[in-house]
Design a protein around this motif. Structure first.
Motif, PDB file in Angstrom:
ATOM      1  N   GLN A   1       0.810  -1.216   0.000  1.00  0.00           N
ATOM      2  CA  GLN A   1       0.000   0.000   0.000  1.00  0.00           C
ATOM      3  C   GLN A   1       0.841   1.263   0.000  1.00  0.00           C
ATOM      4  OE1 GLN A   1      -3.449   0.088  -0.284  1.00  0.00           O
ATOM      5  NE2 GLN A   1      -3.002  -2.033  -0.818  1.00  0.00           N
ATOM      6  N   GLY A   2       2.077   1.141   0.385  1.00  0.00           N
ATOM      7  CA  GLY A   2       2.957   2.291   0.408  1.00  0.00           C
ATOM      8  C   GLY A   2       3.035   2.934   1.777  1.00  0.00           C
ATOM      9  N   ILE A   3       4.140   3.623   2.025  1.00  0.00           N
ATOM     10  CA  ILE A   3       4.327   4.309   3.294  1.00  0.00           C
ATOM     11  C   ILE A   3       5.101   5.600   3.048  1.00  0.00           C
ATOM     12  CG2 ILE A   3       6.500   3.145   3.899  1.00  0.00           C
ATOM     13  CD1 ILE A   3       5.256   3.003   6.793  1.00  0.00           C
ATOM     14  N   GLN A   4       4.702   6.637   3.755  1.00  0.00           N
ATOM     15  CA  GLN A   4       5.281   7.957   3.539  1.00  0.00           C
ATOM     16  C   GLN A   4       6.617   8.101   4.253  1.00  0.00           C
ATOM     17  OE1 GLN A   4       3.957  10.657   1.653  1.00  0.00           O
ATOM     18  NE2 GLN A   4       5.991  11.523   2.041  1.00  0.00           N
ATOM     19  N   VAL A   5       7.584   8.633   3.516  1.00  0.00           N
ATOM     20  CA  VAL A   5       8.862   9.052   4.087  1.00  0.00           C
ATOM     21  C   VAL A   5       9.043  10.526   3.741  1.00  0.00           C
ATOM     22  CG1 VAL A   5      11.370   8.817   3.979  1.00  0.00           C
ATOM     23  CG2 VAL A   5       9.925   6.777   3.953  1.00  0.00           C
ATOM     24  N   THR A   6       9.215  11.346   4.762  1.00  0.00           N
ATOM     25  CA  THR A   6       9.395  12.775   4.558  1.00  0.00           C
ATOM     26  C   THR A   6      10.717  13.193   5.181  1.00  0.00           C
ATOM     27  OG1 THR A   6       7.013  13.143   4.627  1.00  0.00           O
ATOM     28  CG2 THR A   6       8.434  15.064   4.910  1.00  0.00           C
ATOM     29  N   VAL A   7      11.554  13.838   4.362  1.00  0.00           N
ATOM     30  CA  VAL A   7      12.857  14.292   4.827  1.00  0.00           C
ATOM     31  C   VAL A   7      12.857  15.817   4.782  1.00  0.00           C
ATOM     32  CG1 VAL A   7      15.347  14.162   4.527  1.00  0.00           C
ATOM     33  CG2 VAL A   7      13.904  12.217   3.860  1.00  0.00           C
ATOM     34  N   SER A   8      13.000  16.431   5.933  1.00  0.00           N
ATOM     35  CA  SER A   8      13.012  17.894   5.998  1.00  0.00           C
ATOM     36  C   SER A   8      14.447  18.399   5.872  1.00  0.00           C
ATOM     37  CB  SER A   8      12.395  18.366   7.305  1.00  0.00           C
ATOM     38  OG  SER A   8      13.166  17.918   8.412  1.00  0.00           O
ATOM     39  N   SER A   9      14.596  19.469   5.144  1.00  0.00           N
ATOM     40  CA  SER A   9      15.948  20.016   4.910  1.00  0.00           C
ATOM     41  C   SER A   9      16.276  21.097   5.923  1.00  0.00           C
ATOM     42  CB  SER A   9      16.037  20.565   3.497  1.00  0.00           C
ATOM     43  OG  SER A   9      15.064  21.551   3.291  1.00  0.00           O
TER      44      SER A   9
END
Length: 122
Positions: free
Chosen positions: A114-122
């Motif tokens: 189903q997918g999973i969110q990965v968020t990388v903040s700069s």
């Protein structure tokens, strides 16, 4: 057919590490070739990493080579994606999927997780 299920995503800062887990990389007596893919907002889904059913052969997209490592534990029917030195451009929904070869997209819809969110903040 066991549909893969991803876990381990989240919000991290640039330079951090994260490990994704994919359950359902095989069933009793059979292990599948597996891949990780990702889709960033407004972009097409792209290949990230591949691992053969035995774990002997691995292949990576140039954009993640040297930073990401794919591995598996066939006793647990699980595949992992260790992501180090994360960058803002790694932000995407990550999908685990059964695949026939490096860079190849799954041939059936139910081969995708189903997918999973990965968020990388700069």
């Amino acid at each position: 057919q066991v549909q893969p299920v991803e876990s381990g995503g989240g919000l991290v800062q640039a330079g951090d590490s994260l490990r994704l887990t994919c359950a359902g990389s095989g069933r009793t007596g059979r292990n599948y070739n597996m891949g990780w893919f990702r889709q960033a907002p407004g972009k097409e889904r792209e290949f990230v990493a591949y691992i053969s059913w035995s774990g002997d052969y691995k292949y990576y997209a140039d954009s993640v080579k040297g930073r990401f490592t794919i591995s598996r534990d066939n006793a647990k029917n699980t595949v992992y994606l260790q992501m180090n030195s994360l960058k803002a451009e790694d932000t995407a929904v990550y999908f685990c999927a059964r695949t026939s070869g490096p860079g190849r997209f799954p041939s059936q819809d139910d081969y995708w997780g189903q997918g999973i969110q990965v968020t990388v903040s700069s």
